[in-house]
Design a protein around this motif. Sequence first.
Motif, PDB file in Angstrom:
ATOM      1  N   LEU A 112       0.841  -1.197   0.000  1.00  0.00           N
ATOM      2  CA  LEU A 112       0.000   0.000   0.000  1.00  0.00           C
ATOM      3  C   LEU A 112       0.876   1.248   0.000  1.00  0.00           C
ATOM      4  CD1 LEU A 112      -2.824   1.110  -0.064  1.00  0.00           C
ATOM      5  CD2 LEU A 112      -2.905   0.952   2.415  1.00  0.00           C
ATOM      6  N   PHE A 113       1.952   1.231   0.768  1.00  0.00           N
ATOM      7  CA  PHE A 113       2.884   2.354   0.733  1.00  0.00           C
ATOM      8  C   PHE A 113       3.515   2.476  -0.652  1.00  0.00           C
ATOM      9  CE2 PHE A 113       7.203   4.121   1.393  1.00  0.00           C
ATOM     10  CZ  PHE A 113       6.809   5.412   1.708  1.00  0.00           C
ATOM     11  N   GLN A 114       3.874   1.346  -1.234  1.00  0.00           N
ATOM     12  CA  GLN A 114       4.425   1.355  -2.593  1.00  0.00           C
ATOM     13  C   GLN A 114       3.425   1.988  -3.557  1.00  0.00           C
ATOM     14  OE1 GLN A 114       4.600  -2.425  -4.752  1.00  0.00           O
ATOM     15  NE2 GLN A 114       6.733  -1.959  -5.282  1.00  0.00           N
ATOM     16  N   ALA A 115       2.154   1.649  -3.427  1.00  0.00           N
ATOM     17  CA  ALA A 115       1.121   2.217  -4.296  1.00  0.00           C
ATOM     18  C   ALA A 115       1.030   3.730  -4.120  1.00  0.00           C
ATOM     19  CB  ALA A 115      -0.231   1.559  -4.009  1.00  0.00           C
ATOM     20  N   ILE A 116       1.172   4.194  -2.883  1.00  0.00           N
ATOM     21  CA  ILE A 116       1.144   5.637  -2.624  1.00  0.00           C
ATOM     22  C   ILE A 116       2.321   6.318  -3.306  1.00  0.00           C
ATOM     23  CG2 ILE A 116       1.468   7.360  -0.804  1.00  0.00           C
ATOM     24  CD1 ILE A 116      -0.199   5.367   0.997  1.00  0.00           C
ATOM     25  N   VAL A 117       3.507   5.731  -3.175  1.00  0.00           N
ATOM     26  CA  VAL A 117       4.697   6.295  -3.822  1.00  0.00           C
ATOM     27  C   VAL A 117       4.507   6.307  -5.338  1.00  0.00           C
ATOM     28  CG1 VAL A 117       7.167   5.951  -4.246  1.00  0.00           C
ATOM     29  CG2 VAL A 117       6.248   5.709  -1.929  1.00  0.00           C
ATOM     30  N   TYR A 118       3.998   5.217  -5.900  1.00  0.00           N
ATOM     31  CA  TYR A 118       3.771   5.155  -7.351  1.00  0.00           C
ATOM     32  C   TYR A 118       2.739   6.197  -7.786  1.00  0.00           C
ATOM     33  CZ  TYR A 118       6.243   0.645  -7.761  1.00  0.00           C
ATOM     34  OH  TYR A 118       7.170  -0.360  -7.764  1.00  0.00           O
ATOM     35  N   ALA A 119       1.691   6.379  -6.993  1.00  0.00           N
ATOM     36  CA  ALA A 119       0.673   7.377  -7.334  1.00  0.00           C
ATOM     37  C   ALA A 119       1.270   8.783  -7.318  1.00  0.00           C
ATOM     38  CB  ALA A 119      -0.507   7.288  -6.371  1.00  0.00           C
ATOM     39  N   VAL A 120       2.093   9.078  -6.321  1.00  0.00           N
ATOM     40  CA  VAL A 120       2.756  10.382  -6.250  1.00  0.00           C
ATOM     41  C   VAL A 120       3.689  10.557  -7.445  1.00  0.00           C
ATOM     42  CG1 VAL A 120       4.458  11.737  -4.951  1.00  0.00           C
ATOM     43  CG2 VAL A 120       2.533  10.681  -3.758  1.00  0.00           C
ATOM     44  N   ALA A 121       4.436   9.512  -7.788  1.00  0.00           N
ATOM     45  CA  ALA A 121       5.372   9.593  -8.924  1.00  0.00           C
ATOM     46  C   ALA A 121       4.622   9.799 -10.241  1.00  0.00           C
ATOM     47  CB  ALA A 121       6.231   8.335  -8.984  1.00  0.00           C
ATOM     48  N   LEU A 122       3.522   9.067 -10.444  1.00  0.00           N
ATOM     49  CA  LEU A 122       2.742   9.231 -11.676  1.00  0.00           C
ATOM     50  C   LEU A 122       2.117  10.618 -11.730  1.00  0.00           C
ATOM     51  CD1 LEU A 122       1.442   8.231 -14.288  1.00  0.00           C
ATOM     52  CD2 LEU A 122      -0.346   7.136 -12.888  1.00  0.00           C
ATOM     53  N   HIS A 123       1.548  11.056 -10.634  1.00  0.00           N
ATOM     54  CA  HIS A 123       0.948  12.392 -10.562  1.00  0.00           C
ATOM     55  C   HIS A 123       1.994  13.458 -10.899  1.00  0.00           C
ATOM     56  CE1 HIS A 123      -1.554  15.665  -9.065  1.00  0.00           C
ATOM     57  NE2 HIS A 123      -0.702  15.928  -8.088  1.00  0.00           N
ATOM     58  N   SER A 124       3.188  13.316 -10.328  1.00  0.00           N
ATOM     59  CA  SER A 124       4.266  14.276 -10.592  1.00  0.00           C
ATOM     60  C   SER A 124       4.694  14.246 -12.049  1.00  0.00           C
ATOM     61  CB  SER A 124       5.463  13.978  -9.690  1.00  0.00           C
ATOM     62  OG  SER A 124       5.106  14.115  -8.345  1.00  0.00           O
ATOM     63  N   LEU A 125       4.798  13.051 -12.617  1.00  0.00           N
ATOM     64  CA  LEU A 125       5.159  12.918 -14.035  1.00  0.00           C
ATOM     65  C   LEU A 125       4.137  13.619 -14.920  1.00  0.00           C
ATOM     66  CD1 LEU A 125       6.831  11.562 -16.372  1.00  0.00           C
ATOM     67  CD2 LEU A 125       5.177   9.679 -16.207  1.00  0.00           C
ATOM     68  N   LEU A 126       2.859  13.401 -14.647  1.00  0.00           N
ATOM     69  CA  LEU A 126       1.814  14.006 -15.467  1.00  0.00           C
ATOM     70  C   LEU A 126       1.802  15.521 -15.325  1.00  0.00           C
ATOM     71  CD1 LEU A 126      -1.037  11.393 -14.921  1.00  0.00           C
ATOM     72  CD2 LEU A 126       0.467  11.650 -16.921  1.00  0.00           C
ATOM     73  N   LYS A 127       1.995  16.009 -14.107  1.00  0.00           N
ATOM     74  CA  LYS A 127       2.067  17.466 -13.911  1.00  0.00           C
ATOM     75  C   LYS A 127       3.251  18.054 -14.672  1.00  0.00           C
ATOM     76  CE  LYS A 127       1.675  19.079  -9.719  1.00  0.00           C
ATOM     77  NZ  LYS A 127       1.657  19.238  -8.240  1.00  0.00           N
ATOM     78  N   GLN A 128       4.366  17.365 -14.616  1.00  0.00           N
ATOM     79  CA  GLN A 128       5.581  17.862 -15.273  1.00  0.00           C
ATOM     80  C   GLN A 128       5.470  17.813 -16.793  1.00  0.00           C
ATOM     81  OE1 GLN A 128       9.057  15.479 -14.491  1.00  0.00           O
ATOM     82  NE2 GLN A 128      10.442  17.126 -15.076  1.00  0.00           N
ATOM     83  N   THR A 129       4.961  16.729 -17.343  1.00  0.00           N
ATOM     84  CA  THR A 129       4.930  16.580 -18.800  1.00  0.00           C
ATOM     85  C   THR A 129       3.739  17.281 -19.457  1.00  0.00           C
ATOM     86  OG1 THR A 129       3.816  14.435 -18.627  1.00  0.00           O
ATOM     87  CG2 THR A 129       6.219  14.412 -18.788  1.00  0.00           C
TER      88      THR A 129
END
Length: 181
Positions: A113-130
Amino acid sequence: RRARLVEIFGTTLNRLLPDRAAGFPLSSIPEADTRREWEFFFHVPEKIPLRELTSVGLSFKEGADCRSGFMTGSVDLLFRRGGRYYFADWKTDTLGDYAPETLRQVMVERNYLFQAIVYAVALHSLLKQTMGDAYDFQQHFGGGYYCFVRGMAADAGVFTCRPGLAEVERWNALLRASGKC
């Protein structure tokens, strides 16, 4: 053994994953809309108060109050479908059953579940950046799938993770901002 692997791969690629509309199999995603083993990292600028992370089942050694450094990982699969972006992670855990209740428990106990949170933050950040100002969380963020490949069946073996914007932003702030320890 080879036949079992072929069966697992076939089931994993062809099992319908739940979505807001109709389910879909991963095999229906064009290769151009996928990115395998996407690596990410982001700086954790100040100390994260570890007690905040116990809400997702993490536990820490006595006396461990804070951590800082870099958050890094590799997402098994990023993909785009219908204008939304998702992540998928393969799990090979051998479980007694792969019912939704069991998967929820395993997600917490094994820190997925923590891994999923980290992945969600990483994907969200990628989408905001790109995507910049064109990024709209509700329109573009699809969430994630944890595929427990040994137990994928019509109604079992998949844990779906789609946190809301407020939750992702809260975790993003915790992981990226300075904390007080």
